[in-house]
Design a protein around this motif. Structure first.
Motif, PDB file in Angstrom:
ATOM      1  N   GLN A 287       0.848  -1.198   0.000  1.00 47.21           N
ATOM      2  CA  GLN A 287       0.000   0.000   0.000  1.00 47.21           C
ATOM      3  C   GLN A 287       0.889   1.256   0.000  1.00 47.21           C
ATOM      4  O   GLN A 287       0.804   2.105   0.883  1.00 47.21           O
ATOM      5  CB  GLN A 287      -0.918   0.004   1.227  1.00 47.21           C
TER       6      GLN A 287
ATOM      7  N   THR B 138       2.267   4.848  -0.714  1.00 49.79           N
ATOM      8  CA  THR B 138       1.621   6.141  -0.906  1.00 49.79           C
ATOM      9  C   THR B 138       2.480   7.042  -1.791  1.00 49.79           C
ATOM     10  O   THR B 138       3.691   7.156  -1.580  1.00 49.79           O
ATOM     11  CB  THR B 138       1.394   6.832   0.467  1.00 49.79           C
TER      12      THR B 138
ATOM     13  N   ARG C  56       0.087   7.382   6.793  1.00 54.32           N
ATOM     14  CA  ARG C  56      -1.297   7.067   6.421  1.00 54.32           C
ATOM     15  C   ARG C  56      -1.812   5.870   7.217  1.00 54.32           C
ATOM     16  O   ARG C  56      -2.948   5.872   7.716  1.00 54.32           O
ATOM     17  CB  ARG C  56      -1.370   6.753   4.926  1.00 54.32           C
ATOM     18  N   TYR C  57      -0.957   4.853   7.354  1.00 50.49           N
ATOM     19  CA  TYR C  57      -1.358   3.662   8.110  1.00 50.49           C
ATOM     20  C   TYR C  57      -1.746   4.023   9.543  1.00 50.49           C
ATOM     21  O   TYR C  57      -2.786   3.594  10.042  1.00 50.49           O
ATOM     22  CB  TYR C  57      -0.225   2.634   8.107  1.00 50.49           C
TER      23      TYR C  57
ATOM     24  N   GLU D 298      -5.011   6.120   9.792  1.00 50.47           N
ATOM     25  CA  GLU D 298      -6.193   5.297   9.554  1.00 50.47           C
ATOM     26  C   GLU D 298      -6.546   4.423  10.754  1.00 50.47           C
ATOM     27  O   GLU D 298      -7.716   4.110  10.985  1.00 50.47           O
ATOM     28  CB  GLU D 298      -5.974   4.413   8.321  1.00 50.47           C
ATOM     29  N   ASN D 299      -5.532   4.021  11.503  1.00 48.52           N
ATOM     30  CA  ASN D 299      -5.760   3.096  12.630  1.00 48.52           C
ATOM     31  C   ASN D 299      -5.829   3.784  13.991  1.00 48.52           C
ATOM     32  O   ASN D 299      -6.158   3.137  14.976  1.00 48.52           O
ATOM     33  CB  ASN D 299      -4.656   2.028  12.655  1.00 48.52           C
TER      34      ASN D 299
ATOM     35  N   ASN E 292      -7.883   5.923  15.356  1.00 49.28           N
ATOM     36  CA  ASN E 292      -9.180   5.999  16.025  1.00 49.28           C
ATOM     37  C   ASN E 292      -9.808   4.630  16.286  1.00 49.28           C
ATOM     38  O   ASN E 292     -10.887   4.543  16.858  1.00 49.28           O
ATOM     39  CB  ASN E 292     -10.141   6.853  15.199  1.00 49.28           C
ATOM     40  N   LYS E 293      -9.110   3.572  15.851  1.00 49.88           N
ATOM     41  CA  LYS E 293      -9.642   2.222  16.064  1.00 49.88           C
ATOM     42  C   LYS E 293      -9.119   1.589  17.350  1.00 49.88           C
ATOM     43  O   LYS E 293      -9.493   0.482  17.696  1.00 49.88           O
ATOM     44  CB  LYS E 293      -9.266   1.319  14.882  1.00 49.88           C
TER      45      LYS E 293
END
Length: 783
Positions: free
Chosen positions: A301, A303, A366-367, A370-371, A373-374
């Motif tokens: 992935q 970028t 980016r990774y 994206e993670n 808030n999880k």
């Protein structure tokens, strides 16, 4: 793994030291420059049959010190112990198994599981009520595992250990027996003074220390590490090896292009393809170590680089990694992780501009975004902050709310604060005219000021406030008042009084500044001065509309001579805090009420109040206060035991201010006197005598003097006993001493007939409570 060079003499010496008999802990400081072979020596010791111990190695990259510093080493120690326990579950308990060892804990756990199953609530953690802080649970597990197994703890790059991790490590060493610790210290990372201070502080734990210097290996032996399948000029390699003072990576990475005055490490990195560089940069940006699965994900992935994306889609990534392993640029660490050596990391630090580096940065950023808030795992936030600071990336501004939450849980945030200041300067330098940047810089600066104030870092708070200070901004003026209240200078008092004079009469700003002065005086003067200030504020009817009025009620209660009157003021403050749904402040009132109940002898009510406080707030500060205060109640109730000692020691690990630390040390001093452990009592008496002298509040001074008097009476040091008795009499005779303190001091020392509960003790164990207050940036708020 490369073949390990013969270091038989060193292995023999190390194993003899490990196997030597005795009940005292031993520390081996394995010192030497980067790349000289410290880790290789440890690997060979592990594989030798000369010791029977299991060695748990905590690998710490040099880059660790660049991230948010607090507890990084400690958390990694815990992770390695956790992994070891799962891999050896038949030998040692896992953290969960350790948590249910006691029958009481097991019953409680089953009870909460049943409640959860019937929809009555979530299963509770296994820790005791006062041990909700993960720091305490982790520390207890590490101590337990060391004391119940044959483990050697080995820590890499110990020279970069963060302050709180080092405090916890000292605690772990003090609370284990007949254990060996090995600390790999890379010379040249810090100045010589750092090593001497590190050595001295380790010595204070009462251990036997061996500084084992790993010497430069003779080139005739070391050269066998060079690649075998290429033509190498060994004269050049020997010169490079000598110039590096014995860095084995200069030999391991020897190549056909090797030449004088150019490191083989640098040549090897520059010779990599852009695809290989992308992989190395990913690992470098991930603290020099990465999970193999995550590396694969970030390669698939990519970028902002179409050619890299297409390459990784069609090529065998496993083969590419294998190639890097063969070149010795990469190495496997625990089979699932790929890592780079610190010497390679050092060379990569010098890279200023490379499109592939920025591409790797974009992919990993980016990774994590994206993670983020999880998960509630702060490690992702730490990674992002580190990356954004490194690249002066303005996206850090979007992380400020969560960053503040993280920093407020830090015991020593100075390092990250200084790095954020540098980040601010670099962003300003690049985009000074951007309005968006200016707004982000302002928010960051306010965050730094607020964090500095909450951590009592007055100088750092002042420097940051100076960069944005606006005399017409009420919030700035309020922050200035709070900063002055933290200082210990009479010059500052004049400045604070000047701020009050220039604030509008009966305004919320003036109330905040007067409250700041009251807090300042509670520390710097006798209580009659701060009491008069409190009365003046409380008698102003205009101030009752502002929520800060509740703080004045709470702090004034501390100054009351009568317990019932104090409870009345605490309850008034409690009503306001509950109305405003200010749970932290509600919790603080219950902590203070517990103190008053204990003064009256109502120890059961005191414990109930503390439990209510903890149910409302489980921050490290509240837990620190809870642990100290519940231990004080145990001593007052003559029910002290090892659990009391543990509560006080844990509280001292969580305490932030010198003022609070001295009070905890006073309680430990009394505990050790009551248990006849005078060697330990002596340690805390010496600490108290060094630390108390900056404070003038007579209540605080009486606690210190009374407990030192009790200690020197017990050990029959009549000179010191007389010295502190005179100090107590001086407090009693001082006309500014508040009545309740005077009567208590007289009662404890038999000068008058005082039948209060507290005066029946020849010592004064005491409580921690809140004086601090927080303010809103919106100063128009009323009740």
């Amino acid at each position: 793994m490369e073949n390990l060079i013969d270091r038989n003499n060193e292995i023999k010496l190390l194993s003899n030291f490990v196997n030597s008999q005795g009940s005292t802990n031993k520390i081996i400081i394995l010192s030497g420059i980067s790349g000289i072979g410290k880790s290789g020596l440890m690997e060979k010791l592990k594989m030798s049959k000369l010791i029977s111990n299991d060695i748990i190695t905590v690998k710490m990259s040099k880059s660790s010190v660049e991230t948010i510093e607090n507890l990084q080493y400690f958390n990694d120690i815990y992770k390695e112990f956790e992994i070891f326990s799962f891999n050896n579950s038949s030998l040692v308990p896992t953290p969960t198994e350790h948590g249910i060892r006691s029958f009481e804990n097991l019953l409680r756990y089953i009870f909460y599981l049943m409640r959860s199953a019937f929809g009555l609530g979530d299963a509770e953690p296994l820790a005791e009520i006062g041990e909700e802080a993960s720091i305490i649970r982790k520390k207890d597990y590490i101590v337990y595992l060391l004391n119940h197994s044959n483990i050697i703890l080995n820590i890499d790059n110990i020279q970069n250990i963060d302050t709180q991790s080092f405090e916890l490590l000292q605690f772990i060493i003090k609370n284990t027996k007949n254990k060996t610790f090995i600390f790999e210290y890379t010379l040249g990372e810090k100045d010589k003074t750092h090593f001497y201070n590190f050595y001295k502080e380790l010595k204070e734990t009462g251990v036997i220390i061996e500084n084992f210097i790993v010497e430069k290996m003779d080139f005739s032996i070391a050269k066998s590490l060079a690649p075998k399948n290429i033509s190498i000029n060994f004269e050049v390699i020997e010169k490079l090896y000598d110039d590096s003072q014995g860095n084995l990576m200069e030999i391991i990475l020897a190549n056909e292009q090797s030449k004088l005055n150019n490191s083989n490490i640098n040549i090897s990195i520059k010779a990599l393809s852009i695809y290989e560089k992308y992989i190395i940069y990913l690992i470098y940006l991930h603290e020099s170590k990465i999970d193999k699965n995550l590396l694969y994900l970030l390669c698939y992935q990519v970028t902002n680089n179409h050619s890299l994306t297409e390459y990784f889609k069609t090529k065998d990534l496993e083969k590419l990694i294998e190639n890097l392993l063969n070149k010795k640029i990469l190495k496997f660490d625990s089979n699932m992780f790929l890592s780079i050596h610190d010497s390679i990391k050092h060379e990569l630090d010098k890279v200023t501009y490379d499109p592939i580096l920025f591409c790797a940065y974009a992919s990993i950023k980016r990774y994590y975004f994206e993670n983020l808030n999880k998960t509630n795992d702060f490690s992702m936030l730490e990674q992002l902050v580190f990356l954004c600071m490194k690249f002066s990336d303005e996206e850090l501004f979007s992380l400020l709310p969560r960053l503040k939450e993280l920093l407020n849980e830090q015991k020593y945030p100075q390092l990250i604060i200084s790095k954020l200041v540098k980040y601010r300067e670099s962003v300003l330098e690049m985009s000074a005219n951007s309005l968006i940047i200016q707004k982000g810089i302002y928010k960051l600066t306010i965050l730094l000021i607020e964090v500095c104030i909450s951590n009592k870092l007055a100088d750092e708070a002042q420097k940051n406030l100076n960069t944005i200070f606006d005399v017409n901004n009420n919030y700035h003026l309020a922050l200035q008042g709070l900063i002055y209240s933290l200082c210990e200078s009479f010059e500052v008092e004049d400045k604070l009084r000047s701020l009050i004079e220039h604030a509008s009469i009966n305004s919320r700003l003036r109330l905040i500044l007067e409250l700041a002065l009251m807090n300042y005086c509670m520390k710097m003067h006798s209580s009659n001065i701060s009491e008069k200030l409190g009365v003046a504020i409380l008698n102003n009817p205009f101030y009752k509309q502002f929520k800060e009025y509740a703080y004045v009620l709470r702090n004034y209660a501390e100054l009351c001579d009568d317990n019932e009157k104090a409870i009345e003021y605490y309850n008034k403050a409690l009503k306001i805090f509950k109305t405003q749904e200010m749970n932290l402040n509600v919790s603080s009132i219950y902590i203070s009420l517990a103190m008053i109940y204990a003064y009256k002898g109502n120890l059961l009510d005191a414990k109930k109040a503390l439990k209510r406080a903890l149910s409302l707030d489980k921050s490290s500060t509240t837990i620190c206060y809870y642990l100290n205060n519940v231990a004080a109640i145990d001593i007052l109730g003559n029910k002290y035991d090892k659990k009391t000692e543990k509560s006080l020691l844990d509280s001292s690990l969580l305490s932030v201010t010198v003022y609070e630390t001295v009070l905890i040390y006073c309680n430990l001093l009394i505990y050790y006197c009551l248990t006849d452990e005078y060697d330990k009592a002596s340690f805390y008496a010496k600490k108290i005598e060094v630390l108390y002298k900056d404070f003038q509040y007579e209540e605080f001074l009486h606690i210190v003097f009374q407990n030192l008097y009790f200690y020197y009476t017990r050990i029959k040091d009549f000179k010191k006993k007389a010295f502190y008795y005179k100090k107590i009499i001086a407090i009693i005779n001082n006309p500014n001493t508040k009545k309740s303190t005077k009567l208590l001091a007289e009662g404890i020392n038999g000068i008058c007939n005082n039948n209060s509960f507290y005066s029946n003790f020849p010592f004064r164990v005491d409580f921690l409570g809140y004086w601090e207050f927080i303010i809103d940036s919106d100063l128009d708020h009323c009740l």
